[in-house]
Design a protein around this motif. Structure first.
Motif, PDB file in Angstrom:
ATOM      1  N   ILE A  98      39.988  26.237  22.513  1.00 45.89           N
ATOM      2  CA  ILE A  98      39.882  25.929  23.938  1.00 45.89           C
ATOM      3  C   ILE A  98      39.900  27.242  24.703  1.00 45.89           C
ATOM      4  O   ILE A  98      40.691  28.135  24.412  1.00 45.89           O
ATOM      5  CB  ILE A  98      41.058  25.053  24.416  1.00 45.89           C
ATOM      6  N   THR A  99      39.021  27.352  25.679  1.00 42.22           N
ATOM      7  CA  THR A  99      39.057  28.510  26.556  1.00 42.22           C
ATOM      8  C   THR A  99      39.353  28.062  27.980  1.00 42.22           C
ATOM      9  O   THR A  99      38.902  26.991  28.405  1.00 42.22           O
ATOM     10  CB  THR A  99      37.732  29.305  26.529  1.00 42.22           C
ATOM     11  N   ASN A 100      40.123  28.858  28.677  1.00 44.66           N
ATOM     12  CA  ASN A 100      40.372  28.594  30.092  1.00 44.66           C
ATOM     13  C   ASN A 100      39.321  29.362  30.885  1.00 44.66           C
ATOM     14  O   ASN A 100      39.388  30.582  30.996  1.00 44.66           O
ATOM     15  CB  ASN A 100      41.783  29.038  30.491  1.00 44.66           C
ATOM     16  N   ALA A 101      38.333  28.662  31.410  1.00 41.41           N
ATOM     17  CA  ALA A 101      37.200  29.316  32.065  1.00 41.41           C
ATOM     18  C   ALA A 101      37.488  29.692  33.511  1.00 41.41           C
ATOM     19  O   ALA A 101      36.721  30.437  34.127  1.00 41.41           O
ATOM     20  CB  ALA A 101      35.967  28.417  31.997  1.00 41.41           C
ATOM     21  N   LYS A 102      38.567  29.177  34.060  1.00 42.14           N
ATOM     22  CA  LYS A 102      39.006  29.580  35.405  1.00 42.14           C
ATOM     23  C   LYS A 102      40.516  29.457  35.413  1.00 42.14           C
ATOM     24  O   LYS A 102      41.056  28.368  35.185  1.00 42.14           O
ATOM     25  CB  LYS A 102      38.396  28.698  36.489  1.00 42.14           C
ATOM     26  N   SER A 103      41.192  30.550  35.693  1.00 46.38           N
ATOM     27  CA  SER A 103      42.647  30.561  35.599  1.00 46.38           C
ATOM     28  C   SER A 103      43.291  30.763  36.964  1.00 46.38           C
ATOM     29  O   SER A 103      42.967  31.713  37.686  1.00 46.38           O
ATOM     30  CB  SER A 103      43.103  31.679  34.659  1.00 46.38           C
ATOM     31  N   GLY A 104      44.197  29.866  37.296  1.00 47.12           N
ATOM     32  CA  GLY A 104      44.928  29.983  38.548  1.00 47.12           C
ATOM     33  C   GLY A 104      44.039  29.743  39.753  1.00 47.12           C
ATOM     34  O   GLY A 104      42.980  29.114  39.670  1.00 47.12           O
ATOM     35  N   LEU A 105      44.509  30.225  40.908  1.00 50.94           N
ATOM     36  CA  LEU A 105      43.758  30.142  42.173  1.00 50.94           C
ATOM     37  C   LEU A 105      43.507  28.711  42.612  1.00 50.94           C
ATOM     38  O   LEU A 105      42.627  28.453  43.440  1.00 50.94           O
ATOM     39  CB  LEU A 105      42.415  30.892  42.062  1.00 50.94           C
ATOM     40  N   CYS A 106      44.260  27.767  42.086  1.00 48.92           N
ATOM     41  CA  CYS A 106      44.005  26.359  42.391  1.00 48.92           C
ATOM     42  C   CYS A 106      44.592  25.988  43.758  1.00 48.92           C
ATOM     43  O   CYS A 106      45.725  26.346  44.078  1.00 48.92           O
ATOM     44  CB  CYS A 106      44.607  25.468  41.314  1.00 48.92           C
ATOM     45  N   SER A 107      43.810  25.259  44.520  1.00 48.81           N
ATOM     46  CA  SER A 107      44.214  24.874  45.872  1.00 48.81           C
ATOM     47  C   SER A 107      45.188  23.701  45.905  1.00 48.81           C
ATOM     48  O   SER A 107      45.701  23.363  46.966  1.00 48.81           O
ATOM     49  CB  SER A 107      42.976  24.524  46.696  1.00 48.81           C
ATOM     50  N   GLU A 108      45.444  23.109  44.743  1.00 46.27           N
ATOM     51  CA  GLU A 108      46.368  21.971  44.693  1.00 46.27           C
ATOM     52  C   GLU A 108      47.807  22.458  44.532  1.00 46.27           C
ATOM     53  O   GLU A 108      48.058  23.598  44.171  1.00 46.27           O
ATOM     54  CB  GLU A 108      45.985  21.029  43.553  1.00 46.27           C
ATOM     55  N   ASN A 109      48.748  21.570  44.786  1.00 45.82           N
ATOM     56  CA  ASN A 109      50.162  21.937  44.828  1.00 45.82           C
ATOM     57  C   ASN A 109      50.968  21.164  43.791  1.00 45.82           C
ATOM     58  O   ASN A 109      52.021  20.616  44.094  1.00 45.82           O
ATOM     59  CB  ASN A 109      50.702  21.675  46.236  1.00 45.82           C
ATOM     60  N   CYS A 110      50.470  21.102  42.571  1.00 45.67           N
ATOM     61  CA  CYS A 110      51.185  20.394  41.504  1.00 45.67           C
ATOM     62  C   CYS A 110      52.378  21.260  41.076  1.00 45.67           C
ATOM     63  O   CYS A 110      52.197  22.371  40.587  1.00 45.67           O
ATOM     64  CB  CYS A 110      50.261  20.133  40.329  1.00 45.67           C
ATOM     65  N   LYS A 111      53.571  20.769  41.289  1.00 48.84           N
ATOM     66  CA  LYS A 111      54.764  21.592  41.113  1.00 48.84           C
ATOM     67  C   LYS A 111      55.031  21.994  39.662  1.00 48.84           C
ATOM     68  O   LYS A 111      55.731  22.959  39.399  1.00 48.84           O
ATOM     69  CB  LYS A 111      55.971  20.863  41.690  1.00 48.84           C
ATOM     70  N   PHE A 112      54.459  21.289  38.714  1.00 52.10           N
ATOM     71  CA  PHE A 112      54.687  21.601  37.302  1.00 52.10           C
ATOM     72  C   PHE A 112      53.717  22.643  36.775  1.00 52.10           C
ATOM     73  O   PHE A 112      53.849  23.107  35.645  1.00 52.10           O
ATOM     74  CB  PHE A 112      54.555  20.331  36.452  1.00 52.10           C
ATOM     75  N   CYS A 113      52.717  23.034  37.578  1.00 52.96           N
ATOM     76  CA  CYS A 113      51.584  23.802  37.044  1.00 52.96           C
ATOM     77  C   CYS A 113      51.610  25.252  37.501  1.00 52.96           C
ATOM     78  O   CYS A 113      51.687  25.544  38.690  1.00 52.96           O
ATOM     79  CB  CYS A 113      50.276  23.136  37.472  1.00 52.96           C
ATOM     80  N   ALA A 114      51.503  26.160  36.532  1.00 49.45           N
ATOM     81  CA  ALA A 114      51.501  27.595  36.824  1.00 49.45           C
ATOM     82  C   ALA A 114      50.202  28.048  37.477  1.00 49.45           C
ATOM     83  O   ALA A 114      50.103  29.185  37.927  1.00 49.45           O
ATOM     84  CB  ALA A 114      51.727  28.380  35.539  1.00 49.45           C
ATOM     85  N   GLN A 115      49.178  27.191  37.515  1.00 45.73           N
ATOM     86  CA  GLN A 115      47.881  27.611  38.049  1.00 45.73           C
ATOM     87  C   GLN A 115      47.715  27.310  39.534  1.00 45.73           C
ATOM     88  O   GLN A 115      46.698  27.656  40.130  1.00 45.73           O
ATOM     89  CB  GLN A 115      46.768  26.978  37.235  1.00 45.73           C
ATOM     90  N   SER A 116      48.718  26.690  40.114  1.00 39.54           N
ATOM     91  CA  SER A 116      48.671  26.427  41.548  1.00 39.54           C
ATOM     92  C   SER A 116      48.831  27.729  42.320  1.00 39.54           C
ATOM     93  O   SER A 116      49.715  28.543  42.037  1.00 39.54           O
ATOM     94  CB  SER A 116      49.801  25.465  41.937  1.00 39.54           C
ATOM     95  N   ALA A 117      47.977  27.936  43.333  1.00 40.32           N
ATOM     96  CA  ALA A 117      48.056  29.144  44.158  1.00 40.32           C
ATOM     97  C   ALA A 117      49.274  29.114  45.077  1.00 40.32           C
ATOM     98  O   ALA A 117      49.582  30.105  45.725  1.00 40.32           O
ATOM     99  CB  ALA A 117      46.770  29.295  44.975  1.00 40.32           C
ATOM    100  N   PHE A 118      49.994  28.002  45.131  1.00 38.36           N
ATOM    101  CA  PHE A 118      51.165  27.883  45.987  1.00 38.36           C
ATOM    102  C   PHE A 118      52.357  28.656  45.447  1.00 38.36           C
ATOM    103  O   PHE A 118      53.309  28.903  46.169  1.00 38.36           O
ATOM    104  CB  PHE A 118      51.564  26.414  46.158  1.00 38.36           C
ATOM    105  N   TYR A 119      52.328  29.032  44.167  1.00 39.72           N
ATOM    106  CA  TYR A 119      53.494  29.651  43.547  1.00 39.72           C
ATOM    107  C   TYR A 119      53.126  30.979  42.905  1.00 39.72           C
ATOM    108  O   TYR A 119      52.027  31.138  42.370  1.00 39.72           O
ATOM    109  CB  TYR A 119      54.085  28.710  42.489  1.00 39.72           C
ATOM    110  N   ASP A 120      54.066  31.927  42.953  1.00 40.19           N
ATOM    111  CA  ASP A 120      53.870  33.222  42.318  1.00 40.19           C
ATOM    112  C   ASP A 120      54.440  33.136  40.913  1.00 40.19           C
ATOM    113  O   ASP A 120      55.634  33.336  40.698  1.00 40.19           O
ATOM    114  CB  ASP A 120      54.583  34.306  43.141  1.00 40.19           C
ATOM    115  N   THR A 121      53.581  32.803  39.944  1.00 44.04           N
ATOM    116  CA  THR A 121      54.046  32.572  38.579  1.00 44.04           C
ATOM    117  C   THR A 121      53.771  33.746  37.655  1.00 44.04           C
ATOM    118  O   THR A 121      54.182  33.726  36.496  1.00 44.04           O
ATOM    119  CB  THR A 121      53.386  31.309  37.992  1.00 44.04           C
ATOM    120  N   GLY A 122      53.037  34.736  38.150  1.00 46.02           N
ATOM    121  CA  GLY A 122      52.778  35.918  37.336  1.00 46.02           C
ATOM    122  C   GLY A 122      51.682  35.743  36.295  1.00 46.02           C
ATOM    123  O   GLY A 122      51.490  36.640  35.461  1.00 46.02           O
TER     124      GLY A 122
END
Ligand code: SF4
Length: 73
Positions: free
Chosen positions: A6-30
């Motif tokens: 599996i490849t992640n073809a787009k990482s992070g920068l997501c406009s959604e606010n799913c609190k469990f997900c490191a790919q949400s742009a709402f949180y600084d997850t590093g």
């Protein structure tokens, strides 16, 4: 047993606010973030997966989805 890649073809920068997900742009997850990989990069990754014996190659992206028929798809 079948091996899959599996490849992640787009990482992070997501406009959604799913609190469990490191790919949400709402949180600084590093995490490493990047926009869509180009087709050549995906072909290269597909070939690499084939060469190591993967029988399936999955492409996932952050975000709510990319509509079929659009240029991004
Ligand atoms: S990538 Fe998916 S799960 Fe993660 S914040 Fe975006 S919509 Fe939610």
């Amino acid at each position: 047993m079948d091996a899959c890649t599996i490849t992640n073809a787009k990482s992070g920068l997501c406009s959604e606010n799913c609190k469990f997900c490191a790919q949400s742009a709402f949180y600084d997850t590093g995490i490493e973030t990047y926009d869509l990989k180009d087709v050549e990069k995906l072909h290269e990754e597909y070939d690499n997966a084939n060469n190591i014996g993967s029988s399936k190659f999955g492409v996932v992206t952050s975000g709510r989805g990319i509509k079929k028929g659009t240029k991004r798809f």
